[in-house]
Design a protein around this motif. Sequence first.
Motif, PDB file in Angstrom:
ATOM      1  N   GLN A 153       0.087  -6.665   7.018  1.00  0.00           N
ATOM      2  CA  GLN A 153       1.429  -6.325   7.512  1.00  0.00           C
ATOM      3  C   GLN A 153       1.701  -4.827   7.335  1.00  0.00           C
ATOM      4  OE1 GLN A 153       4.962  -8.798   6.580  1.00  0.00           O
ATOM      5  NE2 GLN A 153       3.532 -10.150   5.531  1.00  0.00           N
ATOM      6  N   VAL A 154       1.385  -4.328   6.151  1.00  0.00           N
ATOM      7  CA  VAL A 154       1.599  -2.905   5.869  1.00  0.00           C
ATOM      8  C   VAL A 154       0.705  -2.048   6.766  1.00  0.00           C
ATOM      9  CG1 VAL A 154       1.431  -1.107   4.108  1.00  0.00           C
ATOM     10  CG2 VAL A 154       2.296  -3.373   3.490  1.00  0.00           C
ATOM     11  N   GLY A 155      -0.566  -2.450   6.864  1.00  0.00           N
ATOM     12  CA  GLY A 155      -1.502  -1.702   7.694  1.00  0.00           C
ATOM     13  C   GLY A 155      -1.135  -1.710   9.170  1.00  0.00           C
ATOM     14  N   ARG A 244       1.121  16.431  -1.684  1.00  0.00           N
ATOM     15  CA  ARG A 244       1.976  17.596  -1.893  1.00  0.00           C
ATOM     16  C   ARG A 244       1.158  18.781  -2.399  1.00  0.00           C
ATOM     17  NH1 ARG A 244       5.201  15.665  -5.520  1.00  0.00           N
ATOM     18  NH2 ARG A 244       4.158  16.624  -7.290  1.00  0.00           N
ATOM     19  N   ALA A 245       0.290  18.531  -3.363  1.00  0.00           N
ATOM     20  CA  ALA A 245      -0.528  19.602  -3.937  1.00  0.00           C
ATOM     21  C   ALA A 245      -1.482  20.204  -2.907  1.00  0.00           C
ATOM     22  CB  ALA A 245      -1.327  19.072  -5.127  1.00  0.00           C
ATOM     23  N   ALA A 246      -1.905  19.384  -1.942  1.00  0.00           N
ATOM     24  CA  ALA A 246      -2.816  19.864  -0.900  1.00  0.00           C
ATOM     25  C   ALA A 246      -2.073  20.554   0.240  1.00  0.00           C
ATOM     26  CB  ALA A 246      -3.635  18.701  -0.361  1.00  0.00           C
ATOM     27  N   GLY A 247      -0.749  20.589   0.157  1.00  0.00           N
ATOM     28  CA  GLY A 247       0.040  21.216   1.210  1.00  0.00           C
ATOM     29  C   GLY A 247       0.028  20.438   2.511  1.00  0.00           C
ATOM     30  N   LYS A 248      -0.118  19.101   2.402  1.00  0.00           N
ATOM     31  CA  LYS A 248      -0.232  18.272   3.609  1.00  0.00           C
ATOM     32  C   LYS A 248       0.928  17.306   3.785  1.00  0.00           C
ATOM     33  CE  LYS A 248      -5.220  18.651   4.136  1.00  0.00           C
ATOM     34  NZ  LYS A 248      -6.466  17.949   4.467  1.00  0.00           N
ATOM     35  N   GLN A 249       2.082  17.625   3.200  1.00  0.00           N
ATOM     36  CA  GLN A 249       3.270  16.798   3.394  1.00  0.00           C
ATOM     37  C   GLN A 249       3.614  16.746   4.873  1.00  0.00           C
ATOM     38  OE1 GLN A 249       5.356  19.170   0.299  1.00  0.00           O
ATOM     39  NE2 GLN A 249       6.301  17.225  -0.259  1.00  0.00           N
ATOM     40  N   GLY A 250       3.881  15.548   5.354  1.00  0.00           N
ATOM     41  CA  GLY A 250       4.204  15.372   6.766  1.00  0.00           C
ATOM     42  C   GLY A 250       2.979  15.271   7.654  1.00  0.00           C
ATOM     43  N   LYS A 251       1.792  15.529   7.083  1.00  0.00           N
ATOM     44  CA  LYS A 251       0.551  15.462   7.858  1.00  0.00           C
ATOM     45  C   LYS A 251      -0.303  14.249   7.486  1.00  0.00           C
ATOM     46  CE  LYS A 251       0.323  20.506   8.307  1.00  0.00           C
ATOM     47  NZ  LYS A 251      -0.471  21.726   8.007  1.00  0.00           N
ATOM     48  N   VAL A 252      -0.086  13.716   6.277  1.00  0.00           N
ATOM     49  CA  VAL A 252      -0.833  12.548   5.811  1.00  0.00           C
ATOM     50  C   VAL A 252       0.176  11.445   5.478  1.00  0.00           C
ATOM     51  CG1 VAL A 252      -2.407  11.614   4.080  1.00  0.00           C
ATOM     52  CG2 VAL A 252      -2.710  13.959   4.916  1.00  0.00           C
ATOM     53  N   ILE A 253       0.039  10.298   6.131  1.00  0.00           N
ATOM     54  CA  ILE A 253       0.950   9.173   5.910  1.00  0.00           C
ATOM     55  C   ILE A 253       0.427   8.331   4.752  1.00  0.00           C
ATOM     56  CG2 ILE A 253       2.070   7.178   6.973  1.00  0.00           C
ATOM     57  CD1 ILE A 253       1.313   8.409   9.712  1.00  0.00           C
ATOM     58  N   ILE A 254       1.342   7.845   3.902  1.00  0.00           N
ATOM     59  CA  ILE A 254       0.961   7.038   2.738  1.00  0.00           C
ATOM     60  C   ILE A 254       1.670   5.686   2.804  1.00  0.00           C
ATOM     61  CG2 ILE A 254       1.053   6.867   0.209  1.00  0.00           C
ATOM     62  CD1 ILE A 254       1.087   9.994   0.224  1.00  0.00           C
ATOM     63  N   VAL A 255       0.925   4.619   2.514  1.00  0.00           N
ATOM     64  CA  VAL A 255       1.530   3.293   2.356  1.00  0.00           C
ATOM     65  C   VAL A 255       1.083   2.710   1.025  1.00  0.00           C
ATOM     66  CG1 VAL A 255       1.720   2.838   4.836  1.00  0.00           C
ATOM     67  CG2 VAL A 255      -0.347   2.125   3.604  1.00  0.00           C
ATOM     68  N   GLY A 256       1.885   1.782   0.496  1.00  0.00           N
ATOM     69  CA  GLY A 256       1.583   1.159  -0.789  1.00  0.00           C
ATOM     70  C   GLY A 256       1.721  -0.344  -0.730  1.00  0.00           C
ATOM     71  N   TYR A 257       1.966  -0.937  -1.904  1.00  0.00           N
ATOM     72  CA  TYR A 257       2.076  -2.395  -2.011  1.00  0.00           C
ATOM     73  C   TYR A 257       2.750  -2.718  -3.346  1.00  0.00           C
ATOM     74  CZ  TYR A 257       0.529  -7.265  -1.133  1.00  0.00           C
ATOM     75  OH  TYR A 257       0.481  -8.621  -0.868  1.00  0.00           O
ATOM     76  N   ASP A 258       3.807  -3.464  -3.355  1.00  0.00           N
ATOM     77  CA  ASP A 258       4.522  -4.002  -4.531  1.00  0.00           C
ATOM     78  C   ASP A 258       6.036  -3.800  -4.463  1.00  0.00           C
ATOM     79  OD1 ASP A 258       2.459  -5.227  -5.854  1.00  0.00           O
ATOM     80  OD2 ASP A 258       2.122  -3.593  -7.276  1.00  0.00           O
ATOM     81  N   THR A 275       5.659  -0.402   2.241  1.00  0.00           N
ATOM     82  CA  THR A 275       5.048  -1.125   1.134  1.00  0.00           C
ATOM     83  C   THR A 275       5.251  -2.610   1.393  1.00  0.00           C
ATOM     84  OG1 THR A 275       4.903  -1.281  -1.298  1.00  0.00           O
ATOM     85  CG2 THR A 275       7.106  -1.065  -0.345  1.00  0.00           C
ATOM     86  N   ALA A 276       4.820  -3.442   0.462  1.00  0.00           N
ATOM     87  CA  ALA A 276       5.012  -4.889   0.594  1.00  0.00           C
ATOM     88  C   ALA A 276       5.692  -5.409  -0.663  1.00  0.00           C
ATOM     89  CB  ALA A 276       3.668  -5.594   0.791  1.00  0.00           C
ATOM     90  N   ASP A 277       6.674  -6.271  -0.478  1.00  0.00           N
ATOM     91  CA  ASP A 277       7.381  -6.871  -1.606  1.00  0.00           C
ATOM     92  C   ASP A 277       6.842  -8.279  -1.822  1.00  0.00           C
ATOM     93  OD1 ASP A 277       9.151  -7.784  -3.521  1.00  0.00           O
ATOM     94  OD2 ASP A 277      10.909  -6.879  -2.562  1.00  0.00           O
ATOM     95  N   VAL A 308      -0.427 -22.554  -4.458  1.00  0.00           N
ATOM     96  CA  VAL A 308       0.965 -22.555  -4.000  1.00  0.00           C
ATOM     97  C   VAL A 308       1.245 -21.145  -3.497  1.00  0.00           C
ATOM     98  CG1 VAL A 308       3.382 -22.848  -4.627  1.00  0.00           C
ATOM     99  CG2 VAL A 308       1.647 -24.327  -5.684  1.00  0.00           C
ATOM    100  N   GLU A 309       1.399 -20.999  -2.186  1.00  0.00           N
ATOM    101  CA  GLU A 309       1.612 -19.657  -1.622  1.00  0.00           C
ATOM    102  C   GLU A 309       3.062 -19.235  -1.742  1.00  0.00           C
ATOM    103  OE1 GLU A 309       1.009 -17.349   2.616  1.00  0.00           O
ATOM    104  OE2 GLU A 309      -0.526 -18.786   1.984  1.00  0.00           O
ATOM    105  N   THR A 310       3.264 -18.025  -2.200  1.00  0.00           N
ATOM    106  CA  THR A 310       4.619 -17.473  -2.390  1.00  0.00           C
ATOM    107  C   THR A 310       4.861 -16.353  -1.391  1.00  0.00           C
ATOM    108  OG1 THR A 310       3.832 -15.913  -4.070  1.00  0.00           O
ATOM    109  CG2 THR A 310       4.573 -18.087  -4.846  1.00  0.00           C
ATOM    110  N   PRO A 311       6.126 -15.948  -1.204  1.00  0.00           N
ATOM    111  CA  PRO A 311       6.445 -14.995  -0.125  1.00  0.00           C
ATOM    112  C   PRO A 311       5.921 -13.581  -0.363  1.00  0.00           C
ATOM    113  CG  PRO A 311       8.397 -16.179  -0.894  1.00  0.00           C
ATOM    114  CD  PRO A 311       7.326 -16.444  -1.877  1.00  0.00           C
ATOM    115  N   VAL A 312       5.671 -12.885   0.717  1.00  0.00           N
ATOM    116  CA  VAL A 312       5.404 -11.437   0.704  1.00  0.00           C
ATOM    117  C   VAL A 312       6.006 -10.880   1.987  1.00  0.00           C
ATOM    118  CG1 VAL A 312       3.119 -11.721   1.759  1.00  0.00           C
ATOM    119  CG2 VAL A 312       3.646  -9.626   0.509  1.00  0.00           C
ATOM    120  N   GLN A 313       6.703  -9.736   1.867  1.00  0.00           N
ATOM    121  CA  GLN A 313       7.418  -9.159   3.018  1.00  0.00           C
ATOM    122  C   GLN A 313       7.164  -7.659   3.145  1.00  0.00           C
ATOM    123  OE1 GLN A 313       9.186 -10.625   5.348  1.00  0.00           O
ATOM    124  NE2 GLN A 313       9.516 -12.679   4.564  1.00  0.00           N
TER     125      GLN A 313
END
Length: 317
Positions: A153-155, A244-258, A275-277, A308-313
């Motif tokens: 979903q995130v990807g 940020r340290a590489a000076g690439k803010q706005g040029k590299v997109i970041i996604v997470g999970y949790d 991200t995913a909740d 038992v599968e639980t939700p993820v959004q």
Amino acid sequence: MKHNFRRLAAMTIAVTVAAVLPISSAYAADAHKPKVALVMKSLANEFFLTMENGAKDYQKANAAQFDLITNGIKDETDTANQIRIVEQMIVSKVDAIVIAPADSKALVPVVKKAVDAGIIVVNIDNKLDNDVLKSKNLNVPFVGPNNRAGAKQVGDYLAKKLKAGDEVGILEGVSTTTNAQQRTAGFKDAMTTVGAKIDSVQSAEWEIDKGNSVAAAMLNEYPNIKALLAGNDNMAIGAVSAVRAAGKQGKVIIVGYDNINAIKPMLADGRVLATADQFAAKQAVFGIDVALKAIKDHKKQADLAGAVETPVQLITK
């Protein structure tokens, strides 16, 4: 839209918990009050602190029905200490252990030791390895989300910002854990669909500092990377610092999970796209309910349902 999602998520959780066990009436007639041990991974990770607090709040609301012992380890790779904690819970003769294993294979022998001692064991967060469980003739129900589907979903949301041939990197959790492997697989599924090129998959062991160093190395080795997909929000936070340290803010997109609290300002200002909740505060509660129902129904470990599968959004700005 966000309010509708919250109502839907709350309803989903309520329905799932109700389907597992109406605890308020389940133990009224029982003379013995079960003792449940919750064994988590690193309490330095906000996700597991949220999980612990959710479990404690649930026990307080149901104090007459069960007692709760909570334990965690110092970091995500402290497998030996987690094994010792489980051994201590066996000696303490708890009625059930609900465990988020630090390693999908290494924890199986001590889990078998607990089951052989007559303790009900329920697996949450990170699934124990199926092949190792089978080799021990062991059935341990997994109560948790579909990590591969959640990561996809995130990807998929990230993929809307990419085109075929764009280069990406994946920051994986502890590589011996099933949830790390499944999240990486979900990210790969989404990137394959859009035709992105995955330059590198490297473990940052779920940690902020390692997420920073691994992301920095990727950005240096692959200067054309357009996105970093992190298997949890801690690693995503580290990646934000590296970008940020590489000076690439706005040029590299970041996604997470949790969807931990620390990631929310970064979602709000665009440093993190999505991200995913998986509802950390409820994860342990789901597992505790499965364990308590098994005790109430006098079920043996071998008779418990496999999953038992639980939700993820998906969560975005």
